[in-house]
Design an enzyme around this catalytic site. Sequence first.
Site, PDB file in Angstrom:
ATOM      1  CE  LYS A  69     -30.646   1.052  50.700  1.00  0.00           C
ATOM      2  NZ  LYS A  69     -29.627   0.574  51.656  1.00  0.00           N
ATOM      3  CD  GLN A 104     -26.064  -0.662  51.535  1.00  0.00           C
ATOM      4  OE1 GLN A 104     -26.884   0.246  51.654  1.00  0.00           O
ATOM      5  NE2 GLN A 104     -26.423  -1.917  51.400  1.00  0.00           N
ATOM      6  CG  ASP A 151     -30.679   1.154  57.414  1.00  0.00           C
ATOM      7  OD1 ASP A 151     -31.569   0.783  56.626  1.00  0.00           O
ATOM      8  OD2 ASP A 151     -29.484   1.288  57.099  1.00  0.00           O
TER       9      ASP A 151
HETATM   10  N1  GUN Z   1     -27.172  -4.152  53.612  1.00  0.00           N
HETATM   11  C1  GUN Z   1     -28.147  -5.053  53.291  1.00  0.00           C
HETATM   12  N2  GUN Z   1     -29.362  -4.589  53.644  1.00  0.00           N
HETATM   13  C2  GUN Z   1     -29.154  -3.387  54.215  1.00  0.00           C
HETATM   14  C3  GUN Z   1     -30.035  -2.402  54.777  1.00  0.00           C
HETATM   15  O1  GUN Z   1     -31.260  -2.550  54.838  1.00  0.00           O
HETATM   16  N3  GUN Z   1     -29.432  -1.287  55.257  1.00  0.00           N
HETATM   17  C4  GUN Z   1     -28.094  -1.102  55.224  1.00  0.00           C
HETATM   18  N4  GUN Z   1     -27.604   0.025  55.732  1.00  0.00           N
HETATM   19  N5  GUN Z   1     -27.251  -1.974  54.705  1.00  0.00           N
HETATM   20  C5  GUN Z   1     -27.783  -3.113  54.199  1.00  0.00           C
END
Ligand code: GUN
Length: 293
Positions: A52, A96, A119
């Site tokens: 990211k 995350q 998100d």
């Molecule tokens: N863990 C797995 N997929 C995601 C996501 O799209 N966002 C976040 N914050 N954690 C994740």
Amino acid sequence: MQIIDGKSISATIKKEIAEEVRRITGKGGKIPHLAAILVGDDPASDTYVNNKSKACKEVGFDSSVYRFPASASENEILEAVEFINNDPVVDGLIVQLPLPDQIDNQKVIQHIRPEKDVDGFHPVNVGRMTIGLPSYVSATPHGIMELFMRSRISTTGKNCVILGRSNIVGKPMGLLMARNAEPGNATVTTCHSKTKNLAGITSRADILIVAIGRPGFVTADMVREGAVVIDVGIHRVPSADTRSGFRLVGDVRFDEVSEKASHITPVPGGVGPMTIVSLLMNTLKASKKEIYG
Ligand code: GUN
């Protein structure tokens, strides 16, 4: 059969975002900024967060990562969220997942200001999406809607079958496909582990979206001739044919299902690359205050 090339579509979108960032900053506007909170040292989460940050750099965004040890308390994480909520430099914040057991995921998610929840996990964003108000939509369903739009696949009036009912993929996907808009306007059936006669239902799908997390689960006999097949799964399986000793596969048996489908997403290079660009698109919207004004 046409491959839905998520890799190429995501590269185009990244170029568009980078162009817009140059235009904004050229006029003295704010550089979009994405912050991530990462707790513990799970290698997969570490890789996601690094990817990211790398994507942010590629399009000209700033990014920051707040790292905490696996032993961090819930309070420490809530305080970090509070700090970032109040930092005017940061436009979007992701925590995350998964978080260590001592931390309540929902409590942390609900502490993020909805305006910064890129998100799209906060109940305010989920609720707004449900009733058709502007909102941040979670990365995977958002990316799939973008694939339909950019591949000019019409969904109106189609029978759409979704395998999986998770909060971040299956559930929002169903709502988006049933909404009164294009893409959308589909007749949606959501299947899950208690569904009876699964193959009977999937074989009637014009559009089949698979997010059940089981490698190679969908076989050719479960798919209608000419269906559009979207594969959300990604799994590392052992392979004698690669130097690394593994290969990536989806929830769908690509070799056999691609013989029947009109359009299909490959794994890798289908839905996966779209998820990160969805997060970038949401962060750009946050920076421009498009959703909440
Ligand atoms: N863990 C797995 N997929 C995601 C996501 O799209 N966002 C976040 N914050 N954690 C994740």
